[in-house]
Design a protein around this motif. Structure first.
Motif, short mmCIF file in Angstrom:
data_model
loop_
_atom_site.label_atom_id
_atom_site.label_comp_id
_atom_site.label_asym_id
_atom_site.label_seq_id
_atom_site.Cartn_x
_atom_site.Cartn_y
_atom_site.Cartn_z
N PRO A 210 0.83 -1.22 0.00
CA PRO A 210 0.00 0.00 0.00
C PRO A 210 0.86 1.26 0.00
CG PRO A 210 -0.84 -1.60 1.57
CD PRO A 210 0.47 -2.12 1.08
N ARG A 211 0.36 2.29 -0.67
CA ARG A 211 1.13 3.52 -0.81
C ARG A 211 1.41 4.18 0.53
NH1 ARG A 211 -1.18 6.72 -6.17
NH2 ARG A 211 -0.61 5.10 -7.71
N TYR A 212 0.45 4.09 1.45
CA TYR A 212 0.67 4.76 2.73
C TYR A 212 1.80 4.09 3.52
CZ TYR A 212 -1.78 1.05 5.30
OH TYR A 212 -2.14 -0.15 5.86
N LEU A 213 1.98 2.76 3.34
CA LEU A 213 3.10 2.09 3.99
C LEU A 213 4.42 2.50 3.37
CD1 LEU A 213 1.72 -1.54 4.51
CD2 LEU A 213 1.95 0.29 6.19
N VAL A 214 4.43 2.67 2.05
CA VAL A 214 5.64 3.15 1.38
C VAL A 214 5.98 4.56 1.85
CG1 VAL A 214 6.67 3.72 -0.85
CG2 VAL A 214 5.22 1.69 -0.63
N ALA A 215 4.95 5.40 1.96
CA ALA A 215 5.17 6.78 2.42
C ALA A 215 5.69 6.79 3.85
CB ALA A 215 3.87 7.57 2.32
#
Length: 275
Positions: free
Chosen positions: A4-9
């Motif tokens: 998920p993008r929020y985990l990458v962020a």
């Protein structure tokens, strides 16, 4: 599954925060070295210098700093080369051969790292005096080997263990002796790992103070850490020159990592060789 993008962020945010925390002491070192004394002792604290000055760097360079710097380079390079040369063959032998006392030998190498450095000052001092190696580059390099070699042996063993023995057997079929196979086949495959060991030994000797202060008695032979102690007194510390000298002293480690970072990373990831 894609992350998920929020985990990458969050991962990037965490890495950025960690980088800022790690880099802050060095940034503070540089900023303080560029401040005049009025701003170094200013209250409230000034984080960014209002008036940039290089007076501290000029003062340090005027105290024969290049000589101390050259001494550190010579001793650091000599320690790195000597450590690699001494550690290679024991590491290879304990990896490829099974002999009585092998585990005890490896255990003794680990135990040697349990003793504090100060315990060895007097014995090494008497030994270097008897061998007429006091106040010499060779004497200090030899005194560093008991501390850099054990770790180098353990690290280098891992690199040799990852080289398949089938490669050496193929070299033996081609007519190579054991030593020829070691130097012409095994050693080139483990150079990245050996480079990382050399980097470790160089950086250890570069920052070492106790032995350099004890065994190098003349200012013409002393190293950068000894030079920096000149600015730390019983009643006063001259922060400007101390920080300026520390900035200059940090240049070689940065250059070493910058030039050899690929070898260092490859050395840490050695093990991808497949038979």
């Amino acid at each position: 599954m894609r992350t998920p993008r929020y985990l990458v962020a969050l991962a990037y945010l965490g890495v950025t925060a960690a980088a800022i925390v790690i880099a802050f002491p060095f940034v503070w070192l540089v900023l303080t070295a560029l401040k005049p004394y009025s701003e170094i002792y200013a209250y409230p604290l000034l984080y960014v210098p209002r008036q940039v000055t290089f007076e501290h760097f000029q003062y340090v360079l005027g105290l024969n700093f290049p000589r101390y710097f050259a001494n550190s380079v010579i001793i650091g390079s000599g320690t790195a080369l000597a450590t690699v040369a001494v550690a290679m063959l024991p590491a290879y032998a304990t990896t490829r051969f099974r002999f009585p006392g092998r585990h005890g030998l490896l255990l003794s190498i680990l135990i040697s790292q349990m003793f504090p450095q100060i315990v060895f000052v007097v014995p090494l001092l008497l030994t270097l005096r008897r061998l007429d190696l006091m106040n010499t580059y060779l004497g200090v390099i030899v005194s560093y080997l008991p501390f850099t070699t054990p770790i180098a042996v353990w690290l280098t063993r891992n690199f040799f263990a990852e080289v398949p023995q089938e490669i050496e057997e193929a070299a033996a079929i081609d007519g190579y002796s054991r030593m020829q196979a070691f130097f012409k086949v095994v050693l080139p495959l483990t150079l990245p790992g050996i480079a990382s060991v050399g980097i470790y030994a160089f950086l250890w000797s570069w920052s070492e103070l106790m032995f350099a202060l004890s065994f190098l008695t003349s200012s013409d032979m002393q190293t950068v850490p000894v030079f920096l102690t000149l600015f730390v007194g019983q009643y006063q510390t001259r922060w400007g020159p101390l920080f300026a000298g520390s900035v200059l002293a940090s240049v070689p480690p940065i250059i070493v990592f910058g030039l050899l970072q690929r070898q260092f990373i490859r050395g840490l990831t050695t093990g991808s060789v497949k038979g």
